[in-house]
Design a protein around this motif. Structure first.
Motif, short mmCIF file in Angstrom:
data_model
loop_
_atom_site.label_atom_id
_atom_site.label_comp_id
_atom_site.label_asym_id
_atom_site.label_seq_id
_atom_site.Cartn_x
_atom_site.Cartn_y
_atom_site.Cartn_z
N HIS A 1 0.83 -1.20 0.00
CA HIS A 1 0.00 0.00 0.00
C HIS A 1 0.87 1.26 0.00
CE1 HIS A 1 -3.41 2.61 0.80
NE2 HIS A 1 -2.78 3.10 1.86
N TYR A 2 1.90 1.29 0.84
CA TYR A 2 2.79 2.45 0.91
C TYR A 2 3.54 2.63 -0.41
CZ TYR A 2 2.00 2.72 5.96
OH TYR A 2 1.43 2.85 7.19
N ARG B 1 2.47 1.75 -3.41
CA ARG B 1 1.52 2.24 -4.39
C ARG B 1 1.27 3.73 -4.20
NH1 ARG B 1 -1.70 -1.52 -3.84
NH2 ARG B 1 -3.13 -0.62 -2.31
N GLN B 2 1.17 4.17 -2.94
CA GLN B 2 0.97 5.59 -2.65
C GLN B 2 2.16 6.42 -3.14
OE1 GLN B 2 0.12 5.89 1.58
NE2 GLN B 2 -2.02 6.36 1.12
N ALA B 3 3.37 5.89 -2.92
CA ALA B 3 4.57 6.62 -3.34
C ALA B 3 4.63 6.76 -4.86
CB ALA B 3 5.82 5.91 -2.81
N GLN C 1 2.09 6.87 -6.87
CA GLN C 1 1.03 7.76 -7.35
C GLN C 1 1.26 9.21 -7.00
OE1 GLN C 1 -2.43 6.05 -5.54
NE2 GLN C 1 -2.62 4.38 -7.03
N GLN C 2 2.24 9.51 -6.11
CA GLN C 2 2.50 10.90 -5.75
C GLN C 2 3.10 11.64 -6.95
OE1 GLN C 2 1.82 12.56 -2.99
NE2 GLN C 2 0.85 10.75 -2.07
#
Length: 413
Positions: free
Chosen positions: A404-405, A407-409, A411-412
């Motif tokens: 999850h982390y 994927r967030q990185a 997408q930033q």
């Protein structure tokens, strides 16, 4: 389980299905593939997930066996088929059929998944015998989204009343003994459902809106206007059946409905008035032969058994606790939950019919039967088993968090 054993081509999924149903009947704080697998003694949830997604068996064939099992034990020629829908609240957008829509579970528009159920209701008991997942038009107009969720390519949009009509027709074609059908306003306002029931000469008591025009010998009037114009002598105090606090008494009235020229059977407007609040409810009724007001009231009262079925199947058999996204997995979980609840409903009916409890004891309920049953079949698991599962869960959660982390990185901006 012997009823459905022949639906599994191999012994492994057959045994796992049995363990899955036992898990659904267990007193677990949350029922999903993880907790059910741990209860069964498995080392991981992979086997239970395989049962729901990829194993070779047909949920509709098991559904047919459940229907036969319920009818064999709760059979009544004057039984009632009850249709209703229930919704499961969802957070994401990928679960099959999910969208923002009205659900009675929340009483408002929410992101949810809605399904229509058919319940067989007799004086002996009641249980669900069929189910249809409602797929909104926003899904059926998006083939890629349907394909990703495993929805069959030939599935077309169908309204909730159309799904109910399909289930009722299938049950009647399978010689399910039932004389009546009942449902709420969603189904009472659909002309195709009532036309199909009249064609089969099956009686119905379907709720309608107070604004629904009713044709009488004196003209066409909204149902609500007819209720206010009835004389005092038209009302009778009758019970709609037993509730949690005793008989549910209401005032009832019956108004003849003019049938179309050349049509057979008899039609009525049934009106219910709350004795405390004065609130009205309206039902459009049909029967191939004349029936008294007490019969229509009895059928109208049976509509509440679908709510009792939902409550028991969700609270005791995990009907609403599925954490699955795809078409096949949803139908398999739901079918096995229906099987678990049917076992409890039938066992309760057999106990009530076979013996009379002492006056100081209440009859055995589905809830009490589940407690007693679990006390006999719950496997004892040692500390090593619990520690292995604790280690597995923590490893899985760590991988999920890291993914999850990451994927967030990505997408930033």
């Amino acid at each position: 389980m012997a009823r459905v054993a022949g639906r599994f081509a191999r012994v492994e999924p057959r045994r796992r299905a049995r363990a899955f149903v036992l898990g659904l009947l267990a007193d677990l704080p949350r029922k999903n593939c993880w907790t059910i697998a741990e209860h069964a003694g498995d080392e991981s949830p992979a086997g239970m997930q395989h049962l729901l997604s990829r194993a070779s068996w047909d949920a509709d064939q098991v559904r047919d066996d459940i229907r036969a099992f319920v009818v064999d034990h709760l059979r009544e020629e004057d039984a009632v088929l009850v249709v209703d829908e229930t919704g499961d609240l969802k957070k994401g957008t990928h679960s099959v059929g999910v969208q923002r829509q009205y659900t009675g579970t929340a009483g408002r528009i929410e992101n949810s998944q809605v399904a229509v159920y058919l319940v067989y209701s007799s004086t002996a008991g009641h249980a669900a015998i069929d189910r249809r997942l409602y797929i909104p038009r926003s899904w059926t107009q998006d083939p890629d989204r349907c394909r990703a969720a495993g929805i069959p390519d030939d599935l077309r949009f169908a309204t909730k009343p159309a799904l109910a009509t399909e289930m009722i027709a299938q049950a009647l074609d399978a010689d399910v003994p039932a004389a009546w059908v009942t449902g709420d306003e969603v189904y009472g306002g659909d002309p195709h459902l009532s036309a199909e029931l009249e064609r089969r000469q099956v009686g119905y008591v379907l709720a309608i809106s107070r604004k629904r025009p009713i044709t009488t010998s004196a003209g066409v009037f909204p149902a609500g206007l007819l209720a206010h114009g009835l004389p005092k002598r038209a009302w009778q105090r009758l019970s709609a059946g037993d509730g949690a606090k005793g008989h549910r008494f209401y005032d009832w009235a019956q108004v003849d409905i003019d049938r179309p020229p050349g049509s057979s059977g008899h039609g009525w407007l049934l009106i219910r008035r709350n004795r405390r609040t004065g609130e009205f409810a309206f039902y459009r009724c049909y029967s191939a032969r004349p029936v008294p007001l007490t019969t229509l009231v009895r059928v109208a009262g049976r509509r509440w058994t679908v709510k009792e079925t939902f409550q028991a199947a969700e609270g005791l058999a995990g009907l609403d606790e599925h954490q699955v996204r795809r078409w096949t997995s949803w139908h398999r979980w739901t079918t096995l939950a229906m099987l678990a609840h049917a076992f409890l409903a039938v066992t309760a009916a057999i106990e009530r019919a076979g013996s009379t409890p002492p006056s100081e004891l209440a009859p055995l309920t589905c809830s009490e039967i589940r407690r007693l049953f679990e006390a006999f079949i719950t496997p004892a698991r040692g500390l090593a088993h619990r520690l292995r599962w604790s280690d597995w869960r923590r490893r899985h959660q760590a991988r999920a968090r890291a993914s999850h982390y990451h994927r967030q990185a990505v997408q930033q901006p």
